[in-house]
Design an enzyme around this catalytic site. Structure first.
Site, short mmCIF file in Angstrom:
data_model
loop_
_atom_site.label_atom_id
_atom_site.label_comp_id
_atom_site.label_asym_id
_atom_site.label_seq_id
_atom_site.Cartn_x
_atom_site.Cartn_y
_atom_site.Cartn_z
N SER A 128 0.84 -1.20 0.00
CA SER A 128 0.00 0.00 0.00
C SER A 128 0.88 1.26 0.00
CB SER A 128 -0.96 -0.06 1.19
OG SER A 128 -1.97 0.90 1.07
N HIS A 170 -4.09 -0.89 -4.27
CA HIS A 170 -5.53 -1.18 -4.08
C HIS A 170 -6.23 -0.89 -5.41
CE1 HIS A 170 -5.08 -1.38 0.33
NE2 HIS A 170 -4.36 -0.29 0.24
N GLU A 197 -4.95 -5.61 -4.81
CA GLU A 197 -4.71 -6.14 -3.47
C GLU A 197 -4.25 -7.60 -3.53
OE1 GLU A 197 -8.16 -5.39 -1.02
OE2 GLU A 197 -7.78 -3.23 -1.00
#
Lengths: 334, 334
Positions: A128, A170, A197
C-alpha cells in the site's frame, strides 16, 4: 552487484493462509538467515502493526526482525537509527499514509540508507503506502473512478527506487484506473503501474533489464503512454481528459514484463513440469496415430485400446482422463 | 443514402437542465418535423417511463411521439405494430434489461424494421439497455471491477446496427472496465466501447467511414485489442486474465474517433470562433513584435503601450486579461 529486488504490494496481502507474497519476501531476504527491518512510519496504528509483521516473518523462518520507525524528519536524521539499516537483509514498509512516509523519510539519511540497501542487493518490500513510495513519482492522494479527470489526483516525489514509473495500489478494489490514467496523461514519460490487493509486482534486474514479475491473486495493470494524444495541458478542472493511444497491459500471476523495453516477456509454453510431461506423451501418441493413418492401419477399436494402454502408463489417479486425449485440449471453453 | 446516426447513450442522460444529448436527438430526428417512436420494452416500469420521454421530446419541439412496446416475440411479429415504425423519423429505446429487449425483438419483424429504419436514414438512439442492444455483440450481464477475470460476464447477440463492436454503458459509474476488457480479450475482432452516464457516442457515416463523436459530461472509452496477447483461451474461472497490448482511448466531449481506421480524428485547433479570433489577433501582435525586434525598435514601455492598445481593441470585459498575452497561453497549469 545487481540491485536488490523490489516487492511492490497492492495492499491487503494474505497473512493467514498461503502467504505467497510474504513467503517470497522472507525467502528473498535470506530465509533462515534473514534479518528484516519493519518500517511502520506510514501507519497511524501503534506497535501492533509491527507485532503482526514480526510474528509473521518469524513464523515464516526469518532469524531476526527489528522495528525501525522514524516519526519525524529529525528522527530520520538520527544516525543511530539510520545505522540499524546497515546490516539488514530485507526491508518491509507497511501501509498507511504515503504522504506521511515521504514527508518523514525522503531526502534524509534514513531515506538514503534505504536506497543504499537496495543498491547493495537487499530486497525492499512495501505494501500500500509502502508500495507507492518506491517509485520516483508517487500518487499523493486522489479520488476513485475509472474515467481520468483533470486534477482528480496529485503527484509527489517518492523514494525513486523504481525510476520513470508511478505506482498505484488497491488498484481494482478502489477503482483507481482514472487517477493513474490522469497522471500518465500529464506525464507521458512515466509508466503507470497499478497493483491490485494481495498482489505484488516483483522487480528484478536481469541482464541490465528491469523485469517485473507478478505474484498473487489479482493483476498488475500497466499504462504505457509513449504514443498518447491528450488534451491534459488545456483541459478544464474536473473535465474528463482525452487520453488516446495508451497501451494497456493487464498482467496476472506469473506474467513477466520488461520495464526496460516496455514489452511482455513471452511466457514459457508449459510452466508446470507435470503438464509438460503429459503433453510430451500426448505428442508421441499423435505421432504414432499419424504413422498408423499413413500405413492405413487404424480402426476405432485399435485406437481405444492404445488410448487405454497410454492412460494406464502415464495417468495419475486423480487426473481428469479427458486430458489424455490429444484431440481434446482442456481449456476455458470446455 | 447513408445510414442514419446512432446515438449510444450510457444511461442517466440529463433530462432536466441542458438536455444536450436529448436535444441533439430531437434535432437529428427532424426537430419540429420529428415523429419519434419510444420503445420501452427493456423497462420493467409501467407507462410512466414512456410518459417522461413523451413529455421531454414534445418539450424539445418534436411534432409527434408514439409508444411502440412489444412485450413478447409474438407481439414483435405483429405486423400492425411493426407498421408503426414505417413513418417515424427517430427511434428512442429506453433503459432496463437488455436481455429482455434482445429476447423480445432480435430476429423478429420488429427488430428488422428497426434495422430498416436505420438504413433509410432514421436516427436510432438508446440509453443503457437501449445502448447495449445496438452493437452486433452485446454484454448480457456481469459484475463490476476493473481487472478482467475469466467468465465475469457473458455475451449475447445484439441488433447489429453497429458491427464489430461491443458496447457497455454506465461505464465509469458501475466500474465496468474489467468486463469489457474480458470480452475483447476473448473476442479480439471486436472493439470495446464503454460509455459513461450522461454521455453519448454518436456514430455517423462520413465518406464511407464510421465516425464516433462524443457528446456529454463523461467519456467514451475504447479498447482496441488488435495486437493483444492474452491467455483467455486457457485461464481458469475467476482468474485475472492476461490482456497485454490493448490500445486504450479515453474520449471526452467533442472528441471524434474513426471506427473504420480505429484512430483518433485530430481535433480542429480552435473549436470556439471567439478563441480563434483572439488567437489570430495575438498572432498578429507577435509578428509585429518580431518585426520590431528585427528593426531593433522595441522597448519595454513601447511593448506595454502596444499591449494596452490591443487589449482595448479586442478584449470583452469579462475576459481574463492574461489571455491576451501571447506568451502566456491559459491552460491547466495556470
Amino acid at each position: 552487484m545487481p540491485s536488490g529486488p523490489l516487492m511492490i504490494i497492492g495492499g491487503a496481502e494474505d497473512k493467514l493462509r498461503q502467504r505467497a507474497i510474504l513467503t517470497e519476501f522472507v525467502g528473498a531476504a535470506g530465509g533462515e538467515e534473514a534479518r528484516i527491518a519493519v518500517i511502520a512510519t506510514a501507519s497511524s496504528l501503534g506497535p501492533e502493526v509491527v507485532e503482526v509483521y514480526d510474528a509473521l516473518f518469524r513464523r515464516l523462518g526469518a532469524a531476526d526482525v527489528i522495528s525501525v520507525r522514524p516519526e519525524s524528519r529529525e528522527q530520520a536524521h538520527d544516525l543511530e537509527l539510520v545505522a540499524e539499516l546497515g546490516n539488514v537483509t530485507g526491508v518491509f514498509m507497511t501501509g498507511g499514509n504515503q504522504m506521511k512516509l515521504s514527508a518523514v523519510i525522503c531526502g534524509t539519511p534514513f531515506g538514503d540508507a534505504l536506497i543504499d540497501a537496495h543498491q547493495r542487493g537487499v530486497v525492499i518490500a512495501g505494501t500500500s503506502a509502502g508500495a507507492s513510495i518506491q517509485s520516483s513519482h508517487m500518487v499523493a492522494f486522489g479520488g476513485p473512478g475509472s474515467t481520468p479527470k483533470q486534477r482528480m489526483t496529485q503527484v509527489a516525489a517518492g523514494l525513486g527506487l523504481l525510476e520513470s514509473c508511478v505506482i498505484d495500489q488497491h488498484f481494482e478494489q478502489r477503482n483507481r484506473y482514472g487517477r493513474l490514467l490522469m497522471i500518465v496523461s500529464e506525464s507521458p514519460s512515466l509508466l503507470g503501474v497499478g497493483v491490485d490487493e494481495d498482489t505484488a509486482a516483483v522487480v528484478e534486474e536481469v541482464e541490465d533489464h528491469e523485469i517485473l514479475r507478478v505474484v498473487g491473486k489479482g493483476a498488475v495493470t500497466i499504462f504505457d503512454p509513449a504514443r498518447i494524444v491528450t488534451n491534459a495541458y488545456e483541459a478544464k478542472r474536473a473535465s474528463p481528459l482525452l487520453s488516446s493511444g495508451v497501451v494497456l497491459h493487464v498482467l496476472p500471476h506469473g506474467s513477466r514484463f520488461d520495464l526496460t523495453t516496455r514489452t511482455l516477456v513471452p511466457p514459457p509454453r508449459f510452466a508446470d513440469p507435470a503438464e509438460a510431461a503429459e503433453m510430451a506423451e500426448a505428442g508421441k501418441d499423435l505421432r504414432q496415430l499419424a504413422r498408423d493413418i499413413a500405413a492405413d492401419d487404424v480402426s476405432p477399436s485399435a485406437l481405444r485400446r492404445r488410448r487405454a494402454r497410454t492412460r494406464r502408463k502415464t495417468q495419475p489417479a486423480h487426473h481428469d482422463p479427458t486430458h489424455q486425449d490429444p484431440t481434446h485440449q482442456d481449456g476455458a471453453s470446455s
